[in-house]
Design a protein around this motif. Structure first.
Motif, PDB file in Angstrom:
ATOM      1  N   HIS A   1       0.843  -1.203   0.000  1.00 40.32           N
ATOM      2  CA  HIS A   1       0.000   0.000   0.000  1.00 40.32           C
ATOM      3  C   HIS A   1       0.872   1.245   0.000  1.00 40.32           C
ATOM      4  CE1 HIS A   1      -4.350  -0.668   0.340  1.00 40.32           C
ATOM      5  NE2 HIS A   1      -4.006  -1.875   0.761  1.00 40.32           N
TER       6      HIS A   1
ATOM      7  N   ALA B   1      -5.705  -6.185   0.022  1.00 41.24           N
ATOM      8  CA  ALA B   1      -7.111  -5.830   0.223  1.00 41.24           C
ATOM      9  C   ALA B   1      -7.383  -5.460   1.677  1.00 41.24           C
ATOM     10  CB  ALA B   1      -8.007  -6.992  -0.198  1.00 41.24           C
ATOM     11  N   ILE B   2      -6.713  -6.141   2.597  1.00 39.14           N
ATOM     12  CA  ILE B   2      -6.893  -5.835   4.018  1.00 39.14           C
ATOM     13  C   ILE B   2      -6.542  -4.377   4.296  1.00 39.14           C
ATOM     14  CG2 ILE B   2      -5.990  -6.296   6.337  1.00 39.14           C
ATOM     15  CD1 ILE B   2      -5.705  -9.190   5.588  1.00 39.14           C
TER      16      ILE B   2
ATOM     17  N   PHE C   1      -7.277  -1.838   2.811  1.00 40.40           N
ATOM     18  CA  PHE C   1      -8.347  -0.880   2.513  1.00 40.40           C
ATOM     19  C   PHE C   1      -9.314  -0.711   3.682  1.00 40.40           C
ATOM     20  CE2 PHE C   1      -7.086  -1.911  -1.875  1.00 40.40           C
ATOM     21  CZ  PHE C   1      -6.966  -0.633  -2.373  1.00 40.40           C
ATOM     22  N   ILE C   2      -9.144  -1.537   4.701  1.00 46.72           N
ATOM     23  CA  ILE C   2      -9.965  -1.378   5.904  1.00 46.72           C
ATOM     24  C   ILE C   2      -9.393  -0.197   6.688  1.00 46.72           C
ATOM     25  CG2 ILE C   2     -10.743  -2.469   8.040  1.00 46.72           C
ATOM     26  CD1 ILE C   2     -10.312  -5.183   6.678  1.00 46.72           C
ATOM     27  N   PRO C   3     -10.150   0.890   6.865  1.00 46.91           N
ATOM     28  CA  PRO C   3      -9.627   2.116   7.471  1.00 46.91           C
ATOM     29  C   PRO C   3      -8.775   1.918   8.724  1.00 46.91           C
ATOM     30  CG  PRO C   3     -11.838   2.483   6.685  1.00 46.91           C
ATOM     31  CD  PRO C   3     -11.579   1.024   6.497  1.00 46.91           C
ATOM     32  N   PRO C   4      -9.221   1.180   9.735  1.00 44.03           N
ATOM     33  CA  PRO C   4      -8.387   1.014  10.939  1.00 44.03           C
ATOM     34  C   PRO C   4      -7.039   0.360  10.628  1.00 44.03           C
ATOM     35  CG  PRO C   4     -10.643   0.360  11.395  1.00 44.03           C
ATOM     36  CD  PRO C   4     -10.531   0.508   9.910  1.00 44.03           C
ATOM     37  N   VAL C   5      -7.071  -0.613   9.710  1.00 47.51           N
ATOM     38  CA  VAL C   5      -5.835  -1.299   9.345  1.00 47.51           C
ATOM     39  C   VAL C   5      -4.915  -0.359   8.586  1.00 47.51           C
ATOM     40  CG1 VAL C   5      -4.840  -3.191   8.001  1.00 47.51           C
ATOM     41  CG2 VAL C   5      -6.984  -3.538   9.246  1.00 47.51           C
ATOM     42  N   ALA C   6      -5.482   0.396   7.643  1.00 49.06           N
ATOM     43  CA  ALA C   6      -4.687   1.341   6.858  1.00 49.06           C
ATOM     44  C   ALA C   6      -4.014   2.369   7.760  1.00 49.06           C
ATOM     45  CB  ALA C   6      -5.575   2.047   5.832  1.00 49.06           C
ATOM     46  N   GLU C   7      -4.757   2.874   8.739  1.00 49.01           N
ATOM     47  CA  GLU C   7      -4.192   3.857   9.663  1.00 49.01           C
ATOM     48  C   GLU C   7      -3.085   3.245  10.514  1.00 49.01           C
ATOM     49  OE1 GLU C   7      -7.439   5.370  11.908  1.00 49.01           O
ATOM     50  OE2 GLU C   7      -8.481   6.226  10.174  1.00 49.01           O
TER      51      GLU C   7
END
Length: 256
Positions: free
Chosen positions: A57, A177-178, A180-186
């Motif tokens: 990412h 793909a994981i 793209f989950i907001p908490p994970v991305a942050e």
């Protein structure tokens, strides 16, 4: 971005600037070794693939993540490494024959690992080559066992290709793909250095743990007088050709 005070050299910008594609080369070699070399079962491939996708990412300092390459390229190269590894493993078994299994128990070889792999073939037939990708240890010995048993090469290669796509390419994209989950991305954006440390350190620790565990088992086997596989035992480990034509026993009732 959070930085680990004791490991400033793990700053993403530093890694991207100095490692770049070389980091991906290391990942590809590990994936190749898991199915191309008999020592590959020591390596935690599943976790590494998911993390590789996650780290593809965009982050501060790179448009394409830690590897500096588009995730599609990253996933394709990892999938290709998995496929080539499977082909090399098959070739080793095909050319070496049962003699491949004639060796002492060690941290790098275990007769029980071969027997566990053979049990998968006995139950699932040729599609074990695909299923084995998702089973540690079995994915290392399956190509060799298929080669020793002279599974038809064309069929093996087809299954190997499918398995490499589902496992190598698929798990990498799943990791991406994981992200793209907001908490994970942050979390990734803030703690990228710690994730990298966990990936590198975790891989090393798990590999070491597997090796020491296998060494301990080998010493116990040697003490019990079972520390070496001779020619007769190696021949017994060779799968019959009919196994590869067998329909899978999906429910485990013994009926194919």
């Amino acid at each position: 971005m959070h930085h680990a005070a004791l490991i400033p050299w793990l700053d993403p910008a530093t890694i991207i600037g100095s490692a770049g594609p070389w980091a991906l080369l290391v990942v590809c070699f590990i994936v190749f070794a898991e199915t191309g070399l008999l020592v590959g079962f020591l390596l935690p491939g599943d976790t590494l693939l998911v993390i590789s996708g996650l780290l593809s990412h965009p982050i501060a300092g790179s448009e394409h993540g830690v590897f500096g390459l588009n995730v599609w390229i990253v996933a394709l190269l990892i999938g290709l490494s998995a496929f080539v590894g499977g082909e090399v493993g098959y070739l080793i078994g095909h050319k070496g024959g049962p003699a491949v299994f004639e060796r002492k128990e060690s941290g790098l070889f275990s007769k029980k690992n071969v027997e566990r792999t053979n049990a998968f073939f006995e139950r699932f037939g040729g599609i074990t080559v695909i299923l084995a990708r998702f089973v540690p240890i079995v994915r290392t010995f399956a190509p060799v066992a298929a080669g020793v048993g002279h599974m038809p090469w064309r069929r093996y290669t087809l299954y190997n290709l499918i398995g490499a796509i589902l496992w190598g390419f698929g798990l990498t994209m799943f990791g991406y793909a994981i992200g793209f989950i907001p908490p994970v991305a942050e979390f990734v954006e803030s703690y990228i250095d710690l994730i990298l440390l966990a990936a590198v350190g975790g891989t090393a620790l798990v590999t070491l743990w597997h090796y020491l565990s296998e060494r301990h088992k080998a010493k116990k086997a040697a003490a019990a007088g079972e520390g070496e596989t001779d020619a007769i035992e190696a021949q017994e480990l060779t799968l019959d050709a009919e196994v590869f034509d067998r329909a899978p026993d999906l429910d485990g009732d013994g009926k194919h």
